[in-house]
Design an enzyme around this catalytic site. Sequence first.
Site, short mmCIF file in Angstrom:
data_model
loop_
_atom_site.label_atom_id
_atom_site.label_comp_id
_atom_site.label_asym_id
_atom_site.label_seq_id
_atom_site.Cartn_x
_atom_site.Cartn_y
_atom_site.Cartn_z
CE LYS A 1 -2.42 -0.93 3.74
NZ LYS A 1 -1.57 -2.32 4.29
NE ARG B 1 2.52 -4.69 10.47
CZ ARG B 1 3.43 -4.53 9.88
NH1 ARG B 1 4.68 -5.15 10.08
NH2 ARG B 1 3.28 -3.84 8.67
NE ARG C 1 7.69 -2.47 5.32
CZ ARG C 1 6.38 -2.49 5.46
NH1 ARG C 1 5.82 -2.48 4.24
NH2 ARG C 1 5.82 -2.19 6.53
NE ARG D 1 -4.15 -1.07 9.81
CZ ARG D 1 -3.08 -0.70 9.08
NH1 ARG D 1 -3.04 0.52 8.83
NH2 ARG D 1 -1.95 -1.35 9.26
NE ARG E 1 6.85 -0.19 9.82
CZ ARG E 1 5.69 -0.09 9.13
NH1 ARG E 1 5.62 0.58 8.05
NH2 ARG E 1 4.93 -0.72 9.31
P1 ADP Z 1 1.34 -1.96 7.57
O1 ADP Z 1 -0.06 -1.58 6.66
O2 ADP Z 1 2.24 -2.32 6.92
O3 ADP Z 1 0.83 -2.49 8.87
P2 ADP Z 1 1.09 0.73 8.73
O4 ADP Z 1 2.39 1.82 8.49
O5 ADP Z 1 -0.03 1.08 8.05
O6 ADP Z 1 1.69 -0.44 8.33
O7 ADP Z 1 0.76 0.52 10.13
C1 ADP Z 1 1.54 0.54 11.35
C2 ADP Z 1 0.71 0.29 12.69
O8 ADP Z 1 0.23 1.55 12.86
C3 ADP Z 1 -0.31 -0.60 12.61
O9 ADP Z 1 0.06 -1.98 13.01
C4 ADP Z 1 -1.19 -0.03 13.93
O10 ADP Z 1 -0.69 -0.52 14.95
C5 ADP Z 1 -1.21 1.30 13.58
N1 ADP Z 1 -2.20 1.87 12.49
C6 ADP Z 1 -2.00 2.46 11.22
N2 ADP Z 1 -3.12 2.78 10.86
C7 ADP Z 1 -4.28 2.41 11.84
C8 ADP Z 1 -5.71 2.50 11.54
N3 ADP Z 1 -6.31 2.93 10.59
N4 ADP Z 1 -6.42 2.08 12.84
C9 ADP Z 1 -5.63 1.62 13.98
N5 ADP Z 1 -4.14 1.67 13.96
C10 ADP Z 1 -3.66 1.76 12.90
#
Ligand code: ADP
Length: 240
Positions: free
Chosen positions: A19, A176, A132, A94, A165
Amino acid sequence: MSGAPAPAIILFGSPGSGKGTQAKLLGQCINGPHISTGDMLRSHIEAGDEIGCDSEKLLKAGKLVPDEWVNELVKERLAAPDCRTGVILDGYPRTLPQARVLMDLLARSGFRPAVIHLVVDYEKIVRRLSGRRQCPVCGTLYSLKTNPPKVPGICDLDGAALVTREDDRETVIRQRLSEYESLTRPLLDYFRKAGVPMFEINGAGAAPEEISGRICSQLEASGLAANRAEAAHPQTSVTP
Ligand code: ADP
């Protein structure tokens, strides 16, 4: 908002489905900022402010943060003037409550939503995420295998040292993916029922640029994105 409704492109898919990478590449056909709730939360963590301190543990454990926090961040961000022409949403919504808040916000602000669903096999994702690396300064993502930096360990764009990360460790990746499976994946059904246009895109087996090319073609064909040649050179005419 005046004229044609601005597109709100929702990049949807499991963690590691690409994404973030696609959000950056979609700038070629969508005129608007890349809004990543993950990046926003990480900046708050870096700043050490209240939301950052409260989120840090959850992010490290691969758990979602409460809906109200991200809803508020996105609501504020969408009101900024640079969103008027369109937005690319990455990692939001999400959960079902987040999706409801977003749909309401988009409808009230006159955006036209569309979902890009990036489909990638989970085992591939685990391999992808553990290889990554990210630039802590500009956020650019690299893959040691498919998209390495020109100089190992260094960001091509700003020369910063790349980092892994904390949530890209295998146990956290699996956590996740399980959060995605139980809380996020069901949103596909919600979008379908709400009549939001949805495009399924194979997020593996091709270079990121090729995948983004396919996404833009689909968006252009449905009138959600401007033609790429026109978007890149609005005033140029072709000289023989
Ligand atoms: P990825 O999609 O690879 O998991 P992100 O950078 O989008 O990575 O998200 C990293 C973390 O940030 C998630 O595992 C969660 O803890 C938090 N997070 C990000 N976006 C949201 C969201 N919309 N709602 C709740 N937690 C979020």
